[in-house]
Design a protein around this motif. Structure first.
Motif, mmCIF file in Angstrom:
data_model
loop_
_atom_site.group_PDB
_atom_site.id
_atom_site.type_symbol
_atom_site.label_atom_id
_atom_site.label_comp_id
_atom_site.label_asym_id
_atom_site.label_seq_id
_atom_site.Cartn_x
_atom_site.Cartn_y
_atom_site.Cartn_z
ATOM 1 N N MET A 125 0.924 -1.170 -0.008
ATOM 2 C CA MET A 125 -0.169 -0.043 -0.099
ATOM 3 C C MET A 125 0.930 1.285 -0.159
ATOM 4 O O MET A 125 2.035 1.030 0.305
ATOM 5 C CB MET A 125 -0.845 -0.040 1.235
ATOM 6 C CG MET A 125 -2.238 -1.058 1.135
ATOM 7 S SD MET A 125 -3.518 0.017 -0.066
ATOM 8 C CE MET A 125 -3.919 1.425 0.931
ATOM 9 N N MET A 126 0.383 2.289 -0.587
ATOM 10 C CA MET A 126 1.069 3.681 -0.343
ATOM 11 C C MET A 126 1.402 3.964 0.812
ATOM 12 O O MET A 126 0.564 3.759 1.770
ATOM 13 C CB MET A 126 0.176 4.668 -0.997
ATOM 14 C CG MET A 126 -1.122 4.882 -0.292
ATOM 15 S SD MET A 126 -2.028 6.059 -1.242
ATOM 16 C CE MET A 126 -3.059 4.874 -2.229
ATOM 17 N N GLY A 127 2.747 4.286 1.232
ATOM 18 C CA GLY A 127 2.859 4.738 2.506
ATOM 19 C C GLY A 127 3.816 3.464 3.402
ATOM 20 O O GLY A 127 4.058 3.599 4.496
ATOM 21 N N ALA A 128 3.760 2.296 2.844
ATOM 22 C CA ALA A 128 4.109 1.143 3.528
ATOM 23 C C ALA A 128 5.698 1.326 3.572
ATOM 24 O O ALA A 128 6.407 0.494 4.461
ATOM 25 C CB ALA A 128 3.700 0.011 2.861
ATOM 26 N N GLY A 129 6.288 1.836 2.782
ATOM 27 C CA GLY A 129 7.850 1.834 2.551
ATOM 28 C C GLY A 129 8.454 1.284 1.508
ATOM 29 O O GLY A 129 9.679 0.729 1.776
ATOM 30 N N LYS A 130 7.802 1.034 0.536
ATOM 31 C CA LYS A 130 8.306 0.159 -0.549
ATOM 32 C C LYS A 130 9.446 0.618 -1.218
ATOM 33 O O LYS A 130 10.471 0.074 -1.448
ATOM 34 C CB LYS A 130 7.196 -0.241 -1.670
ATOM 35 C CG LYS A 130 5.899 -0.661 -1.245
ATOM 36 C CD LYS A 130 4.924 -0.706 -2.273
ATOM 37 C CE LYS A 130 4.514 0.477 -2.911
ATOM 38 N NZ LYS A 130 3.701 1.347 -1.958
ATOM 39 N N THR A 131 9.342 2.085 -1.437
ATOM 40 C CA THR A 131 10.764 2.708 -2.072
ATOM 41 C C THR A 131 11.567 2.635 -0.999
ATOM 42 O O THR A 131 13.020 2.261 -1.412
ATOM 43 C CB THR A 131 10.325 3.936 -2.530
ATOM 44 O OG1 THR A 131 9.255 3.954 -3.544
ATOM 45 C CG2 THR A 131 11.514 4.730 -3.180
#
Length: 177
Positions: free
Chosen positions: A1-7
């Protein structure tokens, strides 16, 4: 999800593994010459998702990379299949409230430009979480743990995940997926 820290976590993993890091959203922005919200504005979500699938296909054919996708990439069945077959999938799980806290000031999230962003995150998470869990080889709760600690937690789990993935030369063309 957006904001999960993927990047952020993806970059940390790539550094720790001495691998290249690719973020599908950043690849799209570089190709299109505009930010994701502009792509959404000009082409709508359907146009963005078509571009996302093409970029995901190309990026997932590259060996030895750490790849971050947008949170909605799992919505398309062909994307889920590509991810599952072509790599080890790590689902970075976070509660809706945590995701909201991390994204509340970010104006580059077109799906959150609404009167109730927390409600929208909760709705999106409800739709997407079963899809994330369906393809995940590893599920990591991000919570309030620092990025270095999360990377340190993920590395040994990746080492024990003996998943066989298709070599890029054996992958069918996108149209066949």
């Amino acid at each position: 999800m957006m904001g999960a820290g993927k990047t952020t976590i993806g970059r940390g993993l790539a550094r720790a593994l001495s691998r290249q890091f690719l973020d599908v959203d950043l690849v799209l922005e570089e190709r299109c010459g505009v930010r994701v919200p502009v792509i959404f504005e000009l082409e709508g979500e359907d146009g963005f998702r078509r571009r996302e699938t093409a970029a995901l296909d190309e990026c997932s054919r590259i060996s030895g990379v750490v790849l971050a996708t947008g949170g909605g990439a799992v919505l398309a069945e062909r994307n889920r299949r590509m991810l599952k077959e072509r790599g080890t999938v790590v689902y970075l799980r976070a509660r809706a409230e945590e995701l909201y806290q991390r994204t509340r000031y970010d104006r580059n999230r077109p799906l959150l430009q609404t009167a109730d962003p927390l409600g929208r995150i909760t709705e999106l998470l409800g739709q997407r979480e079963p899809l994330y869990e369906e393809i995940a080889d590893l599920v990591i709760d991000t919570g309030k743990v620092s990025v270095p600690k999360l990377v340190s937690r993920i590395l040994p789990l990746l080492a024990t995940c003996n998943k066989r993935v298709q070599p890029p030369a054996e992958l069918p063309p996108l149209e066949c997926l």
